[in-house]
Enzyme design. Structure first.
Site, mmCIF file in Angstrom:
data_model
loop_
_atom_site.group_PDB
_atom_site.id
_atom_site.type_symbol
_atom_site.label_atom_id
_atom_site.label_comp_id
_atom_site.label_asym_id
_atom_site.label_seq_id
_atom_site.Cartn_x
_atom_site.Cartn_y
_atom_site.Cartn_z
ATOM 1 N N ALA A 64 -22.839 -48.972 -54.975
ATOM 2 C CA ALA A 64 -23.855 -48.130 -55.596
ATOM 3 C C ALA A 64 -24.715 -48.999 -56.507
ATOM 4 C CB ALA A 64 -23.210 -46.995 -56.384
ATOM 5 N N ARG A 75 -40.963 -53.695 -54.268
ATOM 6 C CA ARG A 75 -39.734 -54.298 -53.756
ATOM 7 C C ARG A 75 -39.586 -53.985 -52.270
ATOM 8 N NH1 ARG A 75 -36.555 -55.739 -58.338
ATOM 9 N NH2 ARG A 75 -37.093 -54.574 -60.239
ATOM 10 N N HIS A 78 -36.859 -54.564 -47.161
ATOM 11 C CA HIS A 78 -35.544 -55.158 -46.994
ATOM 12 C C HIS A 78 -34.774 -54.492 -45.859
ATOM 13 C CE1 HIS A 78 -35.888 -56.147 -51.572
ATOM 14 N NE2 HIS A 78 -36.528 -57.032 -50.823
ATOM 15 N N LYS A 88 -28.693 -46.581 -46.605
ATOM 16 C CA LYS A 88 -28.944 -46.306 -48.020
ATOM 17 C C LYS A 88 -29.290 -44.843 -48.224
ATOM 18 C CE LYS A 88 -30.872 -50.934 -48.806
ATOM 19 N NZ LYS A 88 -32.094 -51.708 -49.157
ATOM 20 N N TYR A 148 -29.106 -45.895 -55.715
ATOM 21 C CA TYR A 148 -28.889 -45.680 -54.298
ATOM 22 C C TYR A 148 -27.477 -46.077 -53.878
ATOM 23 C CZ TYR A 148 -30.882 -50.510 -54.075
ATOM 24 O OH TYR A 148 -31.200 -51.829 -54.283
ATOM 25 N N ASP A 188 -39.563 -61.905 -51.861
ATOM 26 C CA ASP A 188 -40.442 -61.021 -51.101
ATOM 27 C C ASP A 188 -41.803 -61.663 -50.863
ATOM 28 O OD1 ASP A 188 -38.431 -59.154 -50.983
ATOM 29 O OD2 ASP A 188 -39.209 -57.924 -52.613
#
Length: 219
Positions: A64, A75, A78, A88, A148, A188
């Site tokens: 978590a 972000r 991914h 997720k 998440y 990123d």
């Protein structure tokens, strides 16, 4: 008895949006922000899922996470190798984000498509993202906190990224509305484009993902 609203499948198979019932009084509020049974129902054809015969999605909790971002932080995108991938379930507990799902599964009918939803601390919706899908978000508030649940723990050797500003993806980030430049991590910023990741064989295969979903259902 209180009942949570069923999850609604998005146009990209393997992504579902959950809108909870929020119960409030002068003390505050209460809601069920995750329900495993609603998640399973969301992908079964008899319950309005995306395709007849789909296995019900499941999320075996392994990790978590909590992410705190300033306004304009971007972000993602991914994703992780499948198997085992990393499913997720995301919700925003403070502030607001634009949360984006990208279909990175080569051979999928929706390959290369993205879908965006706003998650915030008013609707308190939750977004489920199955293994093989890409995930990214933009912080819309001065200070945003999301949490998440993950089906697998972090493993840097099998986790990857696609550049979130790749023009071929064409994600409609509301940067002009925010009036800020996006803040990206060094990882990123250096991530490949979708075409580069495809050419290098980095992306998951759709059929492999379907086979893995079926394995999870049987298991």
């Amino acid at each position: 008895m209180w009942h949570s609203v069923a999850m609604q499948p998005l146009a990209i198979r393997g992504a579902s949006l959950f809108t909870p019932q929020i119960h409030g009084d002068d003390r505050g509020l209460f809601l069920e922000w995750f329900r495993a049974d609603r998640l399973a129902e969301s992908s079964q054809g008899s319950s309005g899922g995306p395709a007849d015969g789909d296995p019900g999605w499941s999320l075996e909790l392994k990790q978590a996470n909590c992410s705190v971002s300033d306004r304009g932080v971007l972000r993602g995108v991914h994703f992780a190798d499948v198997p085992p991938g990393q499913a997720k379930y995301v919700t925003c507990i403070s502030g607001a984000i634009l949360d984006v799902v990208v279909d990175l599964r080569v051979g999928s009918p929706t390959f290369g498509r993205w879908e965006a939803v706003r998650l915030d601390d008013e609707t308190r919706q939750g977004l489920y993202i199955a293994e093989g899908l890409g995930h990214a978000f933009l912080a819309l508030s001065e200070r945003t906190t999301i949490v998440y649940l993950c089906s697998e723990g972090y493993s840097p050797g099998r986790e990857h990224a696609i550049h979130p500003l790749d023009p071929d993806l064409g994600i409609d980030w509301p940067l002009d509305v925010l009036g800020v430049d996006p803040q990206l991590s060094s990882k990123d910023s250096a991530a490949p484009s979708l075409a580069e990741a495809l050419d290098s064989g980095l992306l998951p295969r759709y059929q492999q993902c379907l086979d893995y979903y079926e394995k999870l259902r049987i298991g």
